[in-house]
Design an enzyme around this catalytic site. Structure first.
Site, PDB file in Angstrom:
ATOM      1  CB  SER A 105      21.141   6.089 -15.847  1.00  0.00           C
ATOM      2  OG  SER A 105      20.600   7.382 -15.708  1.00  0.00           O
ATOM      3  CD  GLU A 106      20.891   6.374  -9.767  1.00  0.00           C
ATOM      4  OE1 GLU A 106      20.121   6.776  -8.857  1.00  0.00           O
ATOM      5  OE2 GLU A 106      22.091   6.686  -9.824  1.00  0.00           O
ATOM      6  CG  ASN A 107      12.365   3.777 -12.119  1.00  0.00           C
ATOM      7  OD1 ASN A 107      11.698   2.794 -12.427  1.00  0.00           O
ATOM      8  ND2 ASN A 107      11.811   4.825 -11.561  1.00  0.00           N
TER       9      ASN A 107
END
Ligand code: BGP
Length: 459
Positions: free
Chosen positions: A362-364
């Site tokens: 969901s985030e990187n």
């Protein structure tokens, strides 16, 4: 093509209401803790830029969604601002309903699956003044807010995320002084952590009772913890770091129960939060359908070498020290370690120890200071370093998927360079650069590259 991803893979990016909408005092929105904190302590914020200065998604969402489509997004996460939707804590603001309806509809019309978060660090000041997550009243208020959101938008939202990185609210606000209300005390921190998971469980229970067509999940920053050596003292240090920072949220969200080791550690040190008998059954109902994983950098730890003063307050790092591994690869444009294999280790851990739950990244992302220095004569940021960063993480994800992990997508942090808490615009992360003066958006080289990856479903 060497790295092909499963059919229907989610390619996109993530942002949040407070970091992109702007219109901080418009459209009927009430203040959040961030609006308030900036008013009273502007010096804490990089270059004294506060939450009113964003990429103006509130006004420009149509243009931005068109841009998302241009760079191949088939999915996008943002959040609803609780303070915008329910400014007085009780009534629903119709202007906000229209705004979020328009955003969700515009995403769907452009072939972009909406992932919607309910809480991304932006506590309404109204509820904070009543105790915020320290108070059970906020838990009940959040459950009501979640129900209202599900009823208003649940027919079209494919994936809901109850919280973003709850551990950051705990450590930032109650242990290490980087979020409001910047108080200090482990017992309060434990109470806040427990209340957020209770609120999460109430939302999950409500969502299931409504029998809506989508899925419900939570976004956790699962920072893998690596010991300095295989010495039992280092292994124990790493185990405890993992227990506090990952499993205190991951276990209830996926298994519906707290790790026994965490409970006994807190009991032993007299740090258990206050709870009611029926709360544990509620926690058991909080199991998610989908787990969002935010991964930026690993945590490297060793056994504590320095003694703790007998009257030092209880802290997670009583049990370990952070360790700077020699030779580790660093982001040269911001002092964070880059360890791409971490993403693989997280996915394999979920496969082997968490029932191979459906998940997605969901985030990187890669924060870069002074990214203007990479603007070429044609006006585009040539961010080859970001392309390498994403590609190397995708390779490890691909390997985990080949080995059976149920990873369904990849979202970069973030879409357009956005405002970020204390850091404001110090670190740029986007696929699209933002000129803060003119609000002009320019697709970076990584945005063009990602469009190809998404269209080919691989590279
Ligand atoms: C995550 C948050 C995001 C965003 C990102 C980058 O922890 O979910 O909201 O802020 O980190 O953070 P920073 O700007 O501090 O580098």
């Amino acid at each position: 093509m060497k790295y092909r991803f499963p059919e229907g893979f989610w390619w996109g990016s993530a942002s949040s209401a407070a970091q992109s909408e702007g219109a901080a005092q418009q459209g009927g929105k009430a203040k959040t803790i961030w609006d308030h904190w900036f008013e009273i302590e502007p010096n804490r914020f990089h270059n004294q830029i506060g939450p009113a200065q964003t990429s103006t998604f509130y006004e420009n969402y149509r243009q931005d969604i068109q841009l998302m489509k241009n760079i191949g997004h088939n999915s996008f996460r943002t959040s609803i601002s609780w303070a915008r939707l329910m400014p007085d804590g009780i009534n629903v603001n119709q202007e906000a309903v229209t705004f979020y309806n328009n955003v969700i509809d515009a995403l769907i019309e452009n072939g972009i699956t909406p992932f919607i978060g309910l809480f991304h660090f932006d506590m309404p000041l109204y509820w904070q003044q009543k105790g915020g997550w320290e108070s059970r009243e906020t838990v009940e208020a959040y459950a009501k807010y979640a129900e209202i959101c599900f009823n208003l938008f649940g027919d079209r939202v494919a994936c809901w995320m109850t919280f973003n990185e709850p551990v950051v609210v705990v450590e930032g606000g109650y242990l290490y002084d980087f979020h409001y209300p910047n108080k200090f005390g482990f017992r309060m921190a434990a109470q806040v952590a427990f209340h957020m998971m209770l609120a999460h469980s109430l939302a999950v229970r409500c969502y299931r009772s409504l029998k809506l067509p989508g899925r419900i999940g939570i976004v956790l920053n699962l920072t893998p913890s690596y010991p300095r050596s295989q010495h039992p003292a280092d292994l124990k240090a790493s185990f405890i770091a993992d227990l506090f920072f990952n499993r205190a949220f991951l276990d209830p969200a996926v298994k519906g129960a707290y790790p026994a080791e965490l409970v006994s550690l807190l009991k032993e040190h007299d740090q258990l939060p206050v709870y009611q008998a029926e709360d544990l059954a509620l926690i058991a109902d909080g199991k998610v359908d989908l787990l969002g994983i935010n991964y930026y950098q690993p945590r490297r730890v060793k056994a504590r070498m320095t003694a703790i003063s007998p009257d030092a307050p209880f802290m997670p790092d009583w049990f370990f020290e952070n360790y700077e591994m020699p030779g580790r690869k660093m982001n040269p444009y911001r002092g964070w370690e880059i360890y791409e294999k971490g993403i693989y280790d997280i996915l394999i851990n979920l496969r082997d120890h968490y029932g191979n739950i459906d998940c997605y990244i969901s985030e990187n992302g890669m924060g870069v200071e002074n990214e203007e220095r990479f603007i070429a004569d044609d006006g585009q940021v040539k961010d080859d370093y970001r392309i390498d960063f994403i590609r190397e993480h995708l390779k490890w994800m691909h390997k985990a998927i080949q080995e059976g992990a149920h990873c369904r997508g990849y979202h970069l942090w973030t879409f357009i360079d956005n405002w970020s808490w204390m850091n404001a615009y110090n670190n740029r992360y986007g696929f699209i650069s933002l000129d803060l003066e003119t609000q002009v958006r320019t697709v970076k080289k990584s945005g063009e590259w990602f469009a190809e990856v998404s269209r080919n479903n691989g590279f």
